[in-house]
Design a protein around this motif. Structure first.
Motif, PDB file in Angstrom:
ATOM      1  N   PHE A   1      51.060  40.442  47.688  1.00 26.46           N
ATOM      2  CA  PHE A   1      51.212  39.099  47.131  1.00 26.46           C
ATOM      3  C   PHE A   1      52.194  39.142  45.967  1.00 26.46           C
ATOM      4  O   PHE A   1      52.077  40.016  45.094  1.00 26.46           O
ATOM      5  N   LEU A   2      53.132  38.214  45.973  1.00 26.99           N
ATOM      6  CA  LEU A   2      54.090  38.106  44.871  1.00 26.99           C
ATOM      7  C   LEU A   2      53.808  36.799  44.131  1.00 26.99           C
ATOM      8  O   LEU A   2      53.518  35.777  44.764  1.00 26.99           O
ATOM      9  N   HIS A   3      53.913  36.860  42.806  1.00 23.56           N
ATOM     10  CA  HIS A   3      53.620  35.672  42.005  1.00 23.56           C
ATOM     11  C   HIS A   3      54.718  35.438  40.986  1.00 23.56           C
ATOM     12  O   HIS A   3      55.332  36.392  40.504  1.00 23.56           O
ATOM     13  N   SER A   4      54.931  34.165  40.633  1.00 21.51           N
ATOM     14  CA  SER A   4      55.840  33.871  39.532  1.00 21.51           C
ATOM     15  C   SER A   4      55.385  32.612  38.818  1.00 21.51           C
ATOM     16  O   SER A   4      54.644  31.795  39.377  1.00 21.51           O
ATOM     17  N   GLY A   5      55.841  32.490  37.562  1.00 18.85           N
ATOM     18  CA  GLY A   5      55.427  31.361  36.731  1.00 18.85           C
ATOM     19  C   GLY A   5      54.849  31.874  35.431  1.00 18.85           C
ATOM     20  O   GLY A   5      54.920  33.077  35.154  1.00 18.85           O
ATOM     21  N   PRO A   6      54.238  30.973  34.624  1.00 16.46           N
ATOM     22  CA  PRO A   6      53.745  31.370  33.301  1.00 16.46           C
ATOM     23  C   PRO A   6      52.799  32.579  33.372  1.00 16.46           C
ATOM     24  O   PRO A   6      51.802  32.548  34.096  1.00 16.46           O
ATOM     25  N   LYS A   7      53.129  33.617  32.611  1.00 13.61           N
ATOM     26  CA  LYS A   7      52.371  34.880  32.682  1.00 13.61           C
ATOM     27  C   LYS A   7      50.910  34.678  32.257  1.00 13.61           C
ATOM     28  O   LYS A   7      49.997  35.225  32.886  1.00 13.61           O
ATOM     29  N   ASP A   8      50.695  33.882  31.186  1.00 18.57           N
ATOM     30  CA  ASP A   8      49.314  33.715  30.707  1.00 18.57           C
ATOM     31  C   ASP A   8      48.454  33.018  31.769  1.00 18.57           C
ATOM     32  O   ASP A   8      47.287  33.355  31.969  1.00 18.57           O
ATOM     33  N   LEU A   9      49.067  32.074  32.477  1.00 16.57           N
ATOM     34  CA  LEU A   9      48.333  31.363  33.534  1.00 16.57           C
ATOM     35  C   LEU A   9      47.998  32.328  34.683  1.00 16.57           C
ATOM     36  O   LEU A   9      46.883  32.321  35.223  1.00 16.57           O
ATOM     37  N   TYR A  10      48.960  33.174  35.001  1.00 15.44           N
ATOM     38  CA  TYR A  10      48.736  34.179  36.045  1.00 15.44           C
ATOM     39  C   TYR A  10      47.592  35.118  35.641  1.00 15.44           C
ATOM     40  O   TYR A  10      46.684  35.380  36.433  1.00 15.44           O
ATOM     41  N   LEU A  11      47.635  35.583  34.399  1.00 14.94           N
ATOM     42  CA  LEU A  11      46.595  36.528  33.947  1.00 14.94           C
ATOM     43  C   LEU A  11      45.222  35.870  33.961  1.00 14.94           C
ATOM     44  O   LEU A  11      44.218  36.493  34.308  1.00 14.94           O
ATOM     45  N   GLU A  12      45.203  34.572  33.618  1.00  9.57           N
ATOM     46  CA  GLU A  12      43.926  33.838  33.613  1.00  9.57           C
ATOM     47  C   GLU A  12      43.304  33.810  35.020  1.00  9.57           C
ATOM     48  O   GLU A  12      42.093  33.948  35.174  1.00  9.57           O
ATOM     49  N   HIS A  13      44.139  33.645  36.026  1.00 13.52           N
ATOM     50  CA  HIS A  13      43.607  33.494  37.395  1.00 13.52           C
ATOM     51  C   HIS A  13      43.659  34.767  38.223  1.00 13.52           C
ATOM     52  O   HIS A  13      43.180  34.785  39.356  1.00 13.52           O
ATOM     53  N   ARG A  14      44.219  35.811  37.639  1.00 11.31           N
ATOM     54  CA  ARG A  14      44.371  37.058  38.407  1.00 11.31           C
ATOM     55  C   ARG A  14      43.043  37.566  38.985  1.00 11.31           C
ATOM     56  O   ARG A  14      43.010  37.974  40.155  1.00 11.31           O
ATOM     57  N   PRO A  15      41.936  37.536  38.221  1.00 12.91           N
ATOM     58  CA  PRO A  15      40.685  38.055  38.795  1.00 12.91           C
ATOM     59  C   PRO A  15      40.293  37.345  40.096  1.00 12.91           C
ATOM     60  O   PRO A  15      39.815  37.997  41.036  1.00 12.91           O
ATOM     61  N   VAL A  16      40.519  36.039  40.157  1.00 11.51           N
ATOM     62  CA  VAL A  16      40.184  35.313  41.396  1.00 11.51           C
ATOM     63  C   VAL A  16      41.183  35.671  42.491  1.00 11.51           C
ATOM     64  O   VAL A  16      40.807  35.962  43.637  1.00 11.51           O
TER      65      VAL A  16
END
Ligand code: NDP
Length: 295
Positions: free
Chosen positions: A139-154
């Motif tokens: 899976f590749l992701h892009s966008g605001p890093k803090d938002l990504y880190l917030e949802h990474r566990p899910v």
């Protein structure tokens, strides 16, 4: 939108083969998973596995803080997300759009999301449905890093590896395009090879072990030529362009002698001949990347 219950609740919009696999992985991870699909009936399998089946997209959106979208393209995702009631329900929630499309569409959707108070991440899935929920998923992701880190566990409930490529929202789609460029031109080459082989009385089964050998040559070449591309030095030692075009001309000749279209190989040969014409005959094949788009 950030109580613990809501964080472990997720909505999946789009229940094609990939959407169903994503929903299945969330369910396997024990998450409260709400699903919706434009055409009814595709929620049957996830519902049987414990998903909450929403009657409308807005109802599905309202059920979770995190909304994962996976439909055929951004025309489809726009058709779902940009309906007034859905847009209103999305306010303050996070959308992770795992639908494949172009970097421009991702940037446009991000702008739209910001204008409507929707938190937005873009992503791309690089592996087939069978890998979802297993270590093989990519899976590749892009966008605001803090938002990504917030949802990474899910998101990690989907298994596999997750890579955040940067804050530019179009970056995941840009990687996706480049990687699928490799995939589809390789598949077009393989389909063509099978047609030429068959015309010469060679079955696909007979060719397969040797085809695998050709495939295996590529990964180390990707490493070596990455250096060359980034440094702008293209060593043709061992296989210069002058030799490559000769091999390509044989493929064109043999194909056309059998009445098989050789358009893809003709295009590649033409690109290589252009580079030779500019004085790069002694260089390696990847030199042609510098001449694409400069007719
Ligand atoms: P499809 O690409 O065929 O997408 C099917 C989904 O898109 C269905 O949910 C369909 O709904 C929905 N859809 C199509 N048009 C519309 C529309 N106008 N409005 C609303 N929904 C619409 O199948 P996949 O599930 O396989 O793929 C989804 C995404 O995942 C694609 O972007 C694909 O490139 C990507 N992907 C898929 C992989 C795979 O192996 N399948 C691998 C990697 C990425 P409906 O049922 O109503 O038609």
């Amino acid at each position: 939108m950030s109580t613990n219950t809501e964080q472990s609740a997720v909505t999946v919009l789009g229940l094609g083969p990939m959407g169903r696999s994503l929903a299945g992985a969330f369910l396997d991870a024990g998450m409260r998973t709400t699903v919706w699909n434009r055409t009814p009936g595709k929620d049957r399998e996830p519902a049987a596995r414990g998903a909450v089946s929403a009657r409308s997209a807005e109802e599905a959106v309202s059920a979770s803080g995190l909304i994962v979208v996976c439909v055929v393209n951004y025309d489809a995702s726009d058709a779902i997300l940009r309906r007034e009631a859905v847009t209103a329900a999305l306010k303050g929630r996070t959308v992770v759009n795992l639908t494949a499309d172009t970097p421009e569409r991702a940037r446009d959707t991000s702008k739209w999301a910001a204008e409507h108070g929707i938190r937005y991440l873009d992503g791309a899935i690089m592996t087939p449905t069978t890998t979802i929920g297993t270590p093989a998923g990519v899976f590749l992701h892009s966008g605001p890093k803090d938002l990504y880190l917030e949802h990474r566990p899910v998101l990690e409930a989907l298994g596999g590896t997750h890579t955040h490529l940067g804050e530019d929202i179009g970056r995941a789609a840009a990687y996706d395009i480049a990687l699928l460029d490799i995939f589809w031109t390789a598949m077009a080459g393989y389909a063509h090879a099978l047609a030429v082989a068959r015309a010469e009385g060679i079955s696909a089964r007979e060719l397969a072990p040797f085809a695998k050998g050709i495939g295996a040559i590529l990964p180390p070449l990707f490493e070596e030529t990455a250096e060359e591309m980034d440094q702008g030095t293209f060593s043709g030692e061992g296989n210069p362009l002058t030799s490559a075009v000769s091999s390509m001309a044989h493929i064109v000749h043999t194909s056309e002698a059998h009445g098989i279209d050789a358009g893809v190989m003709r295009a590649a040969e033409g690109q290589a001949r252009r580079a030779i014409g500019r004085g790069h005959g002694a260089d390696g094949f990847i030199r042609i990347a510098e001449f694409l788009g400069r007719r």
